[in-house]
Motif scaffolding. Structure first.
Motif, short mmCIF file in Angstrom:
data_model
loop_
_atom_site.label_atom_id
_atom_site.label_comp_id
_atom_site.label_asym_id
_atom_site.label_seq_id
_atom_site.Cartn_x
_atom_site.Cartn_y
_atom_site.Cartn_z
N GLU A 40 59.80 2.22 -88.67
CA GLU A 40 58.12 2.15 -88.56
C GLU A 40 57.78 2.46 -90.13
OE1 GLU A 40 54.86 2.82 -88.87
OE2 GLU A 40 55.16 4.73 -87.84
N LEU A 41 57.16 1.47 -90.88
CA LEU A 41 57.05 1.48 -92.08
C LEU A 41 55.69 1.44 -92.60
CD1 LEU A 41 59.91 -0.65 -93.23
CD2 LEU A 41 60.20 1.62 -93.03
N GLY A 42 55.42 1.04 -93.80
CA GLY A 42 53.99 1.34 -94.30
C GLY A 42 52.97 0.20 -93.86
N ASN A 74 53.63 13.14 -92.66
CA ASN A 74 52.19 12.90 -92.49
C ASN A 74 51.80 13.48 -91.04
OD1 ASN A 74 53.75 10.70 -91.59
ND2 ASN A 74 51.99 9.14 -92.08
N LYS A 76 50.29 10.72 -107.10
CA LYS A 76 50.51 9.33 -106.69
C LYS A 76 49.03 8.68 -106.30
CE LYS A 76 52.15 6.33 -103.32
NZ LYS A 76 52.67 5.89 -101.80
N GLY A 101 58.69 5.96 -92.12
CA GLY A 101 58.53 6.39 -93.84
C GLY A 101 57.96 5.04 -94.55
N SER A 102 58.56 5.26 -95.67
CA SER A 102 58.03 4.29 -96.77
C SER A 102 58.98 3.05 -96.44
CB SER A 102 58.21 4.74 -98.15
OG SER A 102 59.48 4.88 -98.48
N MET A 109 53.16 15.82 -105.17
CA MET A 109 53.56 14.28 -105.41
C MET A 109 52.64 13.28 -105.03
SD MET A 109 57.50 12.85 -104.37
CE MET A 109 57.08 11.92 -102.70
N PRO A 129 58.72 11.59 -91.34
CA PRO A 129 57.94 11.72 -92.41
C PRO A 129 57.01 13.05 -92.17
CG PRO A 129 56.89 9.91 -91.16
CD PRO A 129 58.05 10.55 -90.26
N PHE A 131 66.69 16.94 -97.80
CA PHE A 131 65.98 15.90 -98.41
C PHE A 131 66.73 14.58 -98.11
CE2 PHE A 131 65.45 19.95 -100.68
CZ PHE A 131 64.10 19.62 -101.22
N ILE A 147 67.72 2.37 -95.86
CA ILE A 147 68.43 2.68 -94.51
C ILE A 147 68.94 1.49 -93.84
CG2 ILE A 147 67.68 3.57 -92.07
CD1 ILE A 147 66.11 5.57 -93.49
P1 NAI Z 1 60.08 8.28 -97.77
O1 NAI Z 1 59.93 7.26 -96.89
O2 NAI Z 1 60.75 8.52 -98.79
O3 NAI Z 1 60.31 9.95 -96.76
C1 NAI Z 1 60.26 9.76 -95.38
C2 NAI Z 1 61.51 10.12 -95.00
O4 NAI Z 1 62.73 9.64 -95.26
C3 NAI Z 1 61.73 11.93 -95.23
O5 NAI Z 1 62.29 12.68 -94.38
C4 NAI Z 1 62.56 11.60 -96.51
O6 NAI Z 1 63.45 12.72 -96.71
C5 NAI Z 1 63.65 10.76 -95.96
N1 NAI Z 1 64.28 9.98 -96.98
C6 NAI Z 1 63.80 9.53 -98.26
N2 NAI Z 1 64.75 9.00 -99.01
C7 NAI Z 1 65.89 8.70 -98.05
C8 NAI Z 1 67.03 8.03 -98.06
N3 NAI Z 1 67.50 7.32 -99.33
N4 NAI Z 1 67.92 7.96 -96.84
C9 NAI Z 1 67.27 8.44 -95.80
N5 NAI Z 1 66.52 9.20 -95.58
C10 NAI Z 1 65.42 9.33 -96.85
O7 NAI Z 1 58.37 8.62 -98.14
P2 NAI Z 1 57.78 9.53 -99.23
O8 NAI Z 1 58.51 9.37 -100.54
O9 NAI Z 1 57.56 10.80 -98.68
O10 NAI Z 1 56.46 9.00 -99.45
C11 NAI Z 1 56.30 8.00 -100.28
C12 NAI Z 1 55.18 6.95 -99.69
O11 NAI Z 1 55.83 6.36 -98.57
C13 NAI Z 1 53.84 7.48 -99.16
O12 NAI Z 1 53.17 7.65 -100.21
C14 NAI Z 1 53.34 6.56 -98.48
O13 NAI Z 1 52.91 5.35 -99.18
C15 NAI Z 1 54.70 6.17 -97.60
N6 NAI Z 1 54.61 6.78 -96.36
C16 NAI Z 1 54.63 6.16 -95.19
C17 NAI Z 1 54.39 6.83 -93.99
C18 NAI Z 1 54.35 5.94 -92.77
O14 NAI Z 1 54.04 6.68 -91.91
N7 NAI Z 1 54.54 4.89 -92.78
C19 NAI Z 1 55.19 8.29 -93.94
C20 NAI Z 1 55.39 8.63 -95.16
C21 NAI Z 1 55.33 8.02 -96.42
#
Ligand code: NAI
Ligand code: MG
Length: 520
Positions: A282-284, A183, A366, A259-260, A362, A181, A238, A267
């Motif tokens: 490792e999620l939210g 962050n 949000k 990520g989220s 974005m 992600p 992306f 996934i």
């Molecule tokens: P996201 O989970 O969509 O992005 C994280 C990674 O996954 C990025 O590299 C993105 O390109 C990739 N990704 C997105 N869609 C995918 C798919 N269909 N298949 C495979 N990979 C994919 O998160 P996003 O949209 O950047 O942020 C949204 C919310 O997610 C944030 O506001 C936050 O609440 C949460 N988040 C939590 C994180 C954590 O450390 N647990 C890190 C980032 C976001």
């Protein structure tokens, strides 16, 4: 120091291996970065010829364009990773050498420390305090830690079965897809590759589209460190294209994702419907932070402020739900509000600033949406709640005031969903039973904290909290040597520590016949 001079951009050349970005005031050097897709130790243009723009969140302005990978680039990267995995140089590699490679990468990062920190700050909006005091040492520490593990991953032996002995081998899983992600772009890159490389895997990694720069810089150092071609491959791009192609690939043996929760679920489905690749997630989080009346209130205020101020709330384990005992509620809220109000919001390159811009438009929108929802649901704004005006930014960066909601009800959206910004909710409680129930009343389970001096209560509360990490009298402290991950919908598996080695090894059992005849 003005935003305009610091972030002024040089004219961008057409695609070329490197782009110069900024003059680093710390060491007075030009900082530049490769812009290509990194496969087989070479930076190349994307097969489709497409590029995408990288933005500076302090100004909302583009920094440069980099090559945008697609499915065909992922295929090429996986092919390179497979070839490297099976090639004798890596397949038969001495683990001591793999450890040396990780150590050499750590040394090169230390040499280029200021460039890496400046790139991370420019791309993410992080303050120097965050990037230089936490993310950078965390990354280098992780590399050195797993360098040490490389030659210490051993199997078991059993002589307890008459007529045979059995032993286990810990073998690398294979080609590992890794999706990270925005962050913690540098730290997550290193958290992902280190245990994978230590145990002899090869990697196809995807950086986040909002923050691809430090991963590109690290790949350049990976080549310089002497990693064999194809061991680490990076495809910028992306989620719907590159991320999706990695998760669905039939020749990727494992996928590790941070990520989220929504994307984590996608996934897991992709893995299930393709080749059942192994998955760690490792999620939210929506982590509770509990303050008892016998706590050192001033210290609890400091740690709870850090609980949200670290990376400006863009931290999966942020302490976003503060529960304060009724006996100290007014005292805590007053001191906490004063502390949060003292945080300086501004240009992240200004060293006196505590909170820079949020990572992207974005995310900014949000967060503002959640603030609006809290207001509409009837919670009280005790602090902030608005866009922050920052001198020199001309209203263009993604700045938000540190925001505190009180009078929050358990079913409000701001109390249930991950906001990922400088927004915290405070609720009042009476008893241990009540606060444990409320703290655990969430679909997440990443982290939690308790502030108290009563050691028996510490055990009751930490035992009762359903969270992968629980802090006592502190918040937001994570070390690479200790397992990290989530209960419930905060994830699957653990990263960091010895636990991460499990994710990157298959255990093979070997039975060795020392005298058993074949059954008749
Ligand atoms: P996201 O989970 O969509 O992005 C994280 C990674 O996954 C990025 O590299 C993105 O390109 C990739 N990704 C997105 N869609 C995918 C798919 N269909 N298949 C495979 N990979 C994919 O998160 P996003 O949209 O950047 O942020 C949204 C919310 O997610 C944030 O506001 C936050 O609440 C949460 N988040 C939590 C994180 C954590 O450390 N647990 C890190 C980032 C976001
Ligand atoms: Mg960016």
């Amino acid at each position: 120091m003005s935003l305009k001079t610091l972030h002024s951009l040089r004219a961008l050349p057409p695609w070329m291996p490197r782009a110069k970005l900024l003059r680093n005031r710390i060491n007075n050097r030009d900082v530049s970065v490769p812009t290509g897709i990194f496969i087989n130790n070479e930076f190349r243009s994307s097969l489709s010829g497409s590029k995408f723009s990288v933005e500076n969140p302090a100004t909302g302005q583009p920094i440069l364009e980099i090559e945008e990978g697609r499915e065909e680039d992922v295929n090429m990267a996986v092919e390179a990773a497979r070839k490297a995995f099976e090639g004798s140089e890596w397949a038969n590699s001495n683990p001591v050498w793999r450890g040396e490679l990780l150590n050499r990468l750590a040394q090169l990062m230390e040499r280029d420390k200021e460039d890496i920190i400046a790139l991370e700050m420019l791309d993410t909006g992080k303050t120097r305090k965050q990037a230089a005091n936490l993310d950078f040492p965390g990354s280098v520490g992780t590399l050195k830690y797993y360098a040490g593990w490389a030659d210490k991953v051993l199997g078991l032996t059993s002589f307890n079965i008459p007529g045979t002995f059995a032993y286990t081998r810990r073998e690398p899983v294979g080609v590992c897809g890794q999706i990270i992600p925005w962050n913690f772009p540098l730290l997550m890159f290193i958290w992902k590759i280190s245990p994978a490389i230590a145990t002899g895997n090869t990697v196809v990694i995807k950086s986040a589209e909002a923050t691809p720069l430090t991963a590109l810089k690290c790949c350049e150092l990976i080549k310089e460190a002497g990693f064999p071609a194809g061991v680490v491959n990076l495809v910028s791009g992306f989620g719907k294209t590159v991320g999706n192609a990695i998760a669905n690939h039939m020749d990727v043996d494992k996928v590790a994702f941070t990520g989220s929760t929504a994307t984590g679920r996608t996934i897991l489905k992709s893995a299930a419907s393709s080749n059942l690749k192994k998955v760690t997630l490792e999620l939210g989080g929506k982590s509770p932070n509990i303050i008892f009346p016998d706590a050192d209130i001033q210290k609890a205020v400091e740690w709870s402020a850090w609980g949200i101020n670290m990376n400006f709330g863009q931290t999966c384990h942020a302490g976003t739900r503060i529960y304060v005992h009724e006996d100290v509620y007014d005292e805590f809220v007053a001191a906490y509000t004063k502390r949060m109000a003292s945080l300086k919001v501004g240009d992240n390159f200004d060293e006196s600033v505590d909170q820079g811009p949020q990572n992207s438009k974005m995310q900014y929108e949000k967060i503002l949406g959640y603030i609006e929802s809290g207001k509409q649901d009837g919670a009280t704004i005790s602090l902030g709640g608005k866009v922050a005006e920052v001198e020199g930014a001309d209203g263009k960066g993604y700045y938000i005031q540190p925001t505190i909601f009180t009078n929050v009800k358990p079913d409000m959206k701001i109390m249930r969903e991950e906001i990922f910004g400088p927004v915290v909710c405070i609720a009042k409680f009476k008893t241990e039973e009540e606060v444990l129930r409320d703290a655990n009343d969430t679909t997440y389970g990443l982290a939690a904290a308790v502030h108290t001096k009563d050691y028996e209560r510490v055990l009751r509360i930490t035992n009762g909290l359903k969270a992968g990490t629980t802090w006592v009298n502190m918040y937001n402290f994570v070390h690479w040597s200790v397992p990290f991950g989530g209960y419930k919908q905060s994830g699957i598996g653990r990263e960091c520590g010895e636990a991460a080695l499990e994710n990157y090894t298959e255990t093979k059992a070997v039975y060795y016949n020392t005298g058993i005849p074949a059954p008749q």
